[in-house]
Design a protein around this motif. Structure first.
Motif, PDB file in Angstrom:
ATOM      1  N   ARG A   1       0.820  -1.214   0.000  1.00 10.89           N
ATOM      2  CA  ARG A   1       0.000   0.000   0.000  1.00 10.89           C
ATOM      3  C   ARG A   1       0.860   1.273   0.000  1.00 10.89           C
ATOM      4  O   ARG A   1       0.577   2.226  -0.723  1.00 10.89           O
ATOM      5  CB  ARG A   1      -0.915   0.015   1.226  1.00 10.89           C
ATOM      6  CG  ARG A   1      -1.867   1.185   1.124  1.00 10.89           C
ATOM      7  CD  ARG A   1      -2.750   1.335   2.294  1.00 10.89           C
ATOM      8  NE  ARG A   1      -3.447   2.633   2.182  1.00 10.89           N
ATOM      9  CZ  ARG A   1      -4.214   3.139   3.100  1.00 10.89           C
ATOM     10  NH1 ARG A   1      -4.414   2.490   4.217  1.00 10.89           N
ATOM     11  NH2 ARG A   1      -4.794   4.292   2.920  1.00 10.89           N
ATOM     12  N   SER A   2       1.906   1.251   0.784  1.00 11.56           N
ATOM     13  CA  SER A   2       2.767   2.437   0.900  1.00 11.56           C
ATOM     14  C   SER A   2       3.408   2.781  -0.446  1.00 11.56           C
ATOM     15  O   SER A   2       3.384   3.945  -0.878  1.00 11.56           O
ATOM     16  CB  SER A   2       3.837   2.177   1.958  1.00 11.56           C
ATOM     17  OG  SER A   2       4.632   3.300   2.116  1.00 11.56           O
TER      18      SER A   2
ATOM     19  N   ASP B   1       0.726   3.928  -2.935  1.00 13.84           N
ATOM     20  CA  ASP B   1       0.375   5.339  -2.704  1.00 13.84           C
ATOM     21  C   ASP B   1       1.418   6.254  -3.331  1.00 13.84           C
ATOM     22  O   ASP B   1       1.087   7.257  -3.964  1.00 13.84           O
ATOM     23  CB  ASP B   1       0.315   5.637  -1.197  1.00 13.84           C
ATOM     24  CG  ASP B   1      -0.947   5.101  -0.562  1.00 13.84           C
ATOM     25  OD1 ASP B   1      -1.809   4.586  -1.298  1.00 13.84           O
ATOM     26  OD2 ASP B   1      -1.063   5.195   0.684  1.00 13.84           O
TER      27      ASP B   1
ATOM     28  N   ARG C   1       1.095  11.337   6.168  1.00 19.59           N
ATOM     29  CA  ARG C   1      -0.359  11.463   6.379  1.00 19.59           C
ATOM     30  C   ARG C   1      -1.045  12.045   5.143  1.00 19.59           C
ATOM     31  O   ARG C   1      -2.075  11.539   4.705  1.00 19.59           O
ATOM     32  CB  ARG C   1      -0.634  12.402   7.555  1.00 19.59           C
ATOM     33  CG  ARG C   1      -0.485  11.771   8.889  1.00 19.59           C
ATOM     34  CD  ARG C   1      -0.800  12.818   9.926  1.00 19.59           C
ATOM     35  NE  ARG C   1      -0.507  12.383  11.265  1.00 19.59           N
ATOM     36  CZ  ARG C   1      -0.336  13.189  12.284  1.00 19.59           C
ATOM     37  NH1 ARG C   1      -0.399  14.488  12.118  1.00 19.59           N
ATOM     38  NH2 ARG C   1      -0.108  12.717  13.489  1.00 19.59           N
TER      39      ARG C   1
ATOM     40  N   ARG D   1      -1.140   9.571   2.228  1.00 19.19           N
ATOM     41  CA  ARG D   1      -2.131   8.516   2.450  1.00 19.19           C
ATOM     42  C   ARG D   1      -3.545   9.043   2.195  1.00 19.19           C
ATOM     43  O   ARG D   1      -4.364   8.396   1.569  1.00 19.19           O
ATOM     44  CB  ARG D   1      -1.999   7.987   3.883  1.00 19.19           C
ATOM     45  CG  ARG D   1      -2.915   6.843   4.181  1.00 19.19           C
ATOM     46  CD  ARG D   1      -2.338   5.908   5.194  1.00 19.19           C
ATOM     47  NE  ARG D   1      -1.323   5.034   4.610  1.00 19.19           N
ATOM     48  CZ  ARG D   1      -0.852   3.944   5.189  1.00 19.19           C
ATOM     49  NH1 ARG D   1      -1.262   3.603   6.372  1.00 19.19           N
ATOM     50  NH2 ARG D   1       0.050   3.197   4.606  1.00 19.19           N
ATOM     51  N   LYS D   2      -3.766  10.273   2.676  1.00 20.60           N
ATOM     52  CA  LYS D   2      -5.093  10.880   2.525  1.00 20.60           C
ATOM     53  C   LYS D   2      -5.435  11.124   1.057  1.00 20.60           C
ATOM     54  O   LYS D   2      -6.516  10.746   0.586  1.00 20.60           O
ATOM     55  CB  LYS D   2      -5.100  12.229   3.285  1.00 20.60           C
ATOM     56  CG  LYS D   2      -6.450  12.876   3.436  1.00 20.60           C
ATOM     57  CD  LYS D   2      -6.270  14.087   4.369  1.00 20.60           C
ATOM     58  CE  LYS D   2      -7.370  15.094   4.244  1.00 20.60           C
ATOM     59  NZ  LYS D   2      -7.103  16.294   5.052  1.00 20.60           N
TER      60      LYS D   2
ATOM     61  N   ALA E   1      -4.075   9.758  -1.582  1.00 24.29           N
ATOM     62  CA  ALA E   1      -4.131   8.502  -2.331  1.00 24.29           C
ATOM     63  C   ALA E   1      -5.509   7.863  -2.166  1.00 24.29           C
ATOM     64  O   ALA E   1      -6.090   7.356  -3.143  1.00 24.29           O
ATOM     65  CB  ALA E   1      -3.032   7.561  -1.850  1.00 24.29           C
ATOM     66  N   SER E   2      -6.042   7.893  -0.949  1.00 25.06           N
ATOM     67  CA  SER E   2      -7.387   7.347  -0.720  1.00 25.06           C
ATOM     68  C   SER E   2      -8.422   8.115  -1.530  1.00 25.06           C
ATOM     69  O   SER E   2      -9.313   7.513  -2.150  1.00 25.06           O
ATOM     70  CB  SER E   2      -7.767   7.444   0.754  1.00 25.06           C
ATOM     71  OG  SER E   2      -6.830   6.786   1.521  1.00 25.06           O
ATOM     72  N   LEU E   3      -8.283   9.432  -1.539  1.00 28.36           N
ATOM     73  CA  LEU E   3      -9.228  10.262  -2.293  1.00 28.36           C
ATOM     74  C   LEU E   3      -9.147   9.963  -3.787  1.00 28.36           C
ATOM     75  O   LEU E   3     -10.175   9.868  -4.469  1.00 28.36           O
ATOM     76  CB  LEU E   3      -8.933  11.747  -2.048  1.00 28.36           C
ATOM     77  CG  LEU E   3      -9.299  12.286  -0.671  1.00 28.36           C
ATOM     78  CD1 LEU E   3      -8.658  13.649  -0.434  1.00 28.36           C
ATOM     79  CD2 LEU E   3     -10.805  12.393  -0.527  1.00 28.36           C
TER      80      LEU E   3
ATOM     81  N   ARG F   1      -8.159   7.168  -5.184  1.00 27.84           N
ATOM     82  CA  ARG F   1      -8.702   5.830  -5.452  1.00 27.84           C
ATOM     83  C   ARG F   1     -10.233   5.855  -5.435  1.00 27.84           C
ATOM     84  O   ARG F   1     -10.872   5.253  -6.293  1.00 27.84           O
ATOM     85  CB  ARG F   1      -8.174   4.842  -4.410  1.00 27.84           C
ATOM     86  CG  ARG F   1      -6.742   4.446  -4.662  1.00 27.84           C
ATOM     87  CD  ARG F   1      -6.374   3.145  -3.966  1.00 27.84           C
ATOM     88  NE  ARG F   1      -4.971   2.858  -4.234  1.00 27.84           N
ATOM     89  CZ  ARG F   1      -3.962   3.178  -3.429  1.00 27.84           C
ATOM     90  NH1 ARG F   1      -4.211   3.776  -2.282  1.00 27.84           N
ATOM     91  NH2 ARG F   1      -2.726   2.890  -3.755  1.00 27.84           N
ATOM     92  N   GLU F   2     -10.768   6.571  -4.434  1.00 26.06           N
ATOM     93  CA  GLU F   2     -12.237   6.690  -4.359  1.00 26.06           C
ATOM     94  C   GLU F   2     -12.797   7.323  -5.617  1.00 26.06           C
ATOM     95  O   GLU F   2     -13.811   6.880  -6.162  1.00 26.06           O
ATOM     96  CB  GLU F   2     -12.627   7.584  -3.161  1.00 26.06           C
ATOM     97  CG  GLU F   2     -12.704   6.878  -1.834  1.00 26.06           C
ATOM     98  CD  GLU F   2     -12.910   7.865  -0.695  1.00 26.06           C
ATOM     99  OE1 GLU F   2     -13.519   8.929  -0.931  1.00 26.06           O
ATOM    100  OE2 GLU F   2     -12.441   7.576   0.404  1.00 26.06           O
TER     101      GLU F   2
END
Lengths: 169, 199
Positions: free
Chosen positions: A37-38, A41, B179, B182-183, B185-187, B189-190
């Motif tokens: 995951r890291s 990302d 942080r 990660r934030k 990347a999630s956005l 992907r969503e």
């Protein structure tokens, strides 16, 4: 928050930085990125930002450097003039303060004589303006003693005020 | 015997006003050197300001102000030997400070007070492909996070360099960046999943 930094992250970052990702990058590393995951990302974010940077840079509206250069020169010059002007402003303020002090001192000294003269006025028997004017004119020393310093003070103060006002304009 | 010297203001002021002055500080680089530096650094700087602020009109203004401040500063004289990389880093630092000052300023209270460019900027930014993907995700991020992400992933600056540009402690950059990455990347992907479902 725990930093789950992957050991392969710096290696992936290097491939991304030198433009080798994903074309010439080893297959094992690509497989790792798909699973980690890291690193995933890192690749996703870096690729998105690199694309955005290239696109934004191509659409940038850039002005001519000479305009900026001259604007900076003007600002530097203005700053230099302001630096030099500071002592001049101090001298002007000093001159104004001295003028005001002299003016007030003169008024204070003359006020004492004036009050004494007003006290003596009923005893002199002069009640009309014409008679008053002629009586003061008779004492030419006293008149000059008031008029000359008053005129000088007015001239000094007036000159200073006009000078300061013209400086501001 | 020493000759009497004219007063400082007496000798310098007329020259300064006339424009042929030896100013207090000589210009840090000549106009040709500046033109070259500008050509190489203006587009990345504009991209940084436009994408982090989300407002191309503001980016125009801040970019010009950044260069003027760079030229007016004493930095290029004192750090002349450090080269263009350091000069560019210093330029980004000025731009970052200007952005921070802009965000600290009070916002217009009503919609009537907002400038015309505010609306135009939003429309223009939605046109580009990458902006259509990254723009919504960046809009959710905090200004500081947007800065850190751009400097790290678009400009490839190291943690130490980012600390120098933003004025943050070098040790905290790593955590903040982790942080923020990660934030976003999630956005992203969503967003990709949502657009996949829609198509």
């Amino acid at each position: 928050m725990i930093l789950n930094r992957c050991a392969h992250e710096s290696e992936v970052a290097q491939w991304l930085e030198h433009g080798g990702w994903p074309a010439v990058c080893p297959a094992e590393l690509q497989a790792h990125v798909n699973a980690c995951r890291s690193c995933g990302d890192l690749v996703l974010v870096t690729e998105s930002f690199q694309r955005a940077r290239a696109e934004a840079a191509s659409t940038a509206r850039i002005s001519t450097p000479s305009a900026l250069w001259w604007r900076a020169q003007l600002r530097r010059r203005q700053a230099a003039v302001e630096r030099i002007g500071k002592p001049l402003l101090g001298a002007q303020i000093f001159a104004l303060v001295i003028c005001l002090l002299v003016g007030f001192g003169l008024l204070a000294s003359q006020a004492q004589q004036g009050i004494a003269w007003l006290k003596e006025l009923p005893q002199t028997g002069v009640y009309t303006l014409t008679a008053l004017w002629s009586s003061t004119l008779l004492d030419s020393n006293w008149t000059l003693m008031v008029l000359i310093p008053a005129a000088v003070t007015l001239a000094l103060l007036g000159g200073t005020v006009v000078y300061l006002a013209s400086e501001k304009l | 015997m020493k000759e009497p010297q004219p007063m400082q203001g007496e000798s310098v002021l007329p020259k300064v006003l006339a424009g042929d002055a030896p100013l207090a500080a000589t210009p840090p680089m000549d106009s040709d050197a500046f033109a070259g530096f500008y050509q190489r650094s203006a587009r990345p700087l504009w991209a940084y300001l436009a994408r982090v602020s989300g407002d191309p009109a503001l980016a125009d203004d801040l970019m010009q102000e950044s260069y003027v401040r760079f030229l007016c500063s004493a930095w290029p004289e004192t750090h002349n030997g450090e080269g263009e990389v350091a000069a560019r880093r210093y330029l980004f630092r000025i731009a970052t400070n200007l952005l921070r000052d802009h965000w600290r300023r009070p916002r217009p209270a009503s919609i009537e007070e907002l400038p015309e460019e505010f609306f135009a900027a939003s429309d223009r930014s939605a046109q580009a492909d990458s902006q259509a993907v990254l723009g919504p995700a960046l809009a959710v991020m905090r200004p500081r996070e947007r800065q850190l992400l751009w400097l790290a992933h678009a400009e490839d600056y190291s943690h130490r360099e980012i600390a120098e540009i933003t004025g943050l402690a070098s040790a905290s950059i790593r955590l903040l960046l982790f942080r923020a990455r990660r934030k976003i990347a999630s956005l992203l992907r969503e967003q990709a999943a949502r657009s996949g479902r829609e198509s």
